[in-house]
Enzyme design. Structure first.
Site, short mmCIF file in Angstrom:
data_model
loop_
_atom_site.label_atom_id
_atom_site.label_comp_id
_atom_site.label_asym_id
_atom_site.label_seq_id
_atom_site.Cartn_x
_atom_site.Cartn_y
_atom_site.Cartn_z
N ASP A 92 0.86 -1.18 0.00
CA ASP A 92 0.00 0.00 0.00
C ASP A 92 0.89 1.23 0.00
OD1 ASP A 92 -2.42 -1.41 0.06
OD2 ASP A 92 -2.50 -1.42 2.23
N ASP A 106 -7.27 -1.39 -4.04
CA ASP A 106 -8.16 -1.04 -2.94
C ASP A 106 -9.14 0.04 -3.36
OD1 ASP A 106 -6.66 -2.76 -1.29
OD2 ASP A 106 -5.44 -1.11 -0.49
#
Length: 172
Positions: A119, A138
């Site tokens: 991420d 995401d």
């Protein structure tokens, strides 16, 4: 183009963009150690993190068994989404399901290769962060869920009036 092909193309595009952005951030841009940051805008930066769980820090996989159980769980969900996508007739829902599938596949690949999901997207307004640090996959999943929920709400509202959105979209 058939609606079913649309979902598969969207899934492929999201998967490719997710993996490309992760490679650019961790490779050429060098944001590849936990806590590394690259400031882009006052409210957006790249901050590298390794997510061992799923959304909102749930189901953290701190062991190898946990990691592979999470891979199995998310793979089962991805298969379910793919089956739903293959049966779905509405093009908007097909595209949204393709976004979910592409994002899920990108995160499954990360977890399989690395044991965690990369991420890096860090959106903030001062010290307020409306989201945890995330990636393209995401974001695609989150946007798709909102689309599917809105479509379900609109569809239910239209059905109570006697017209379904499938009729208007299919014939447009």
């Amino acid at each position: 183009m058939k609606a079913r092909s649309l979902g598969a193309l969207v899934a492929l595009a999201v998967f490719g963009l997710d993996q490309l952005t992760k490679w650019i951030v961790t490779g050429p841009l060098g944001v590849n150690h936990v806590g590394d940051q690259l400031y882009l805008l006052r409210f957006f930066q790249f901050t590298y993190t390794q997510n061992i769980g799923i959304s909102l820090g749930l189901l953290n996989a701190t062991t190898e068994v946990g990691r592979w159980m999470l891979v199995a769980l998310t793979s089962a969900i991805a298969i379910g989404v793919a089956v739903w996508m293959g049966r779905e007739k509405n093009r908007v829902d097909q595209a949204a399901l393709g976004m979910v599938l592409g994002g899920a596949l990108g995160n499954i690949l990360d977890r399989t290769l690395h044991g965690y999901v990369v991420d890096f997207a860090d959106l903030h307004f001062g010290s307020w962060r409306p989201f945890l640090i995330f990636n393209v996959g995401d974001a695609a999943i989150s946007i798709a869920v909102v689309i599917l929920l809105l479509r379900a709400f609109v569809s239910r509202k239209d059905q109570s009036k006697g017209s379904g959105p499938e009729e208007t979209i299919e014939h447009a």
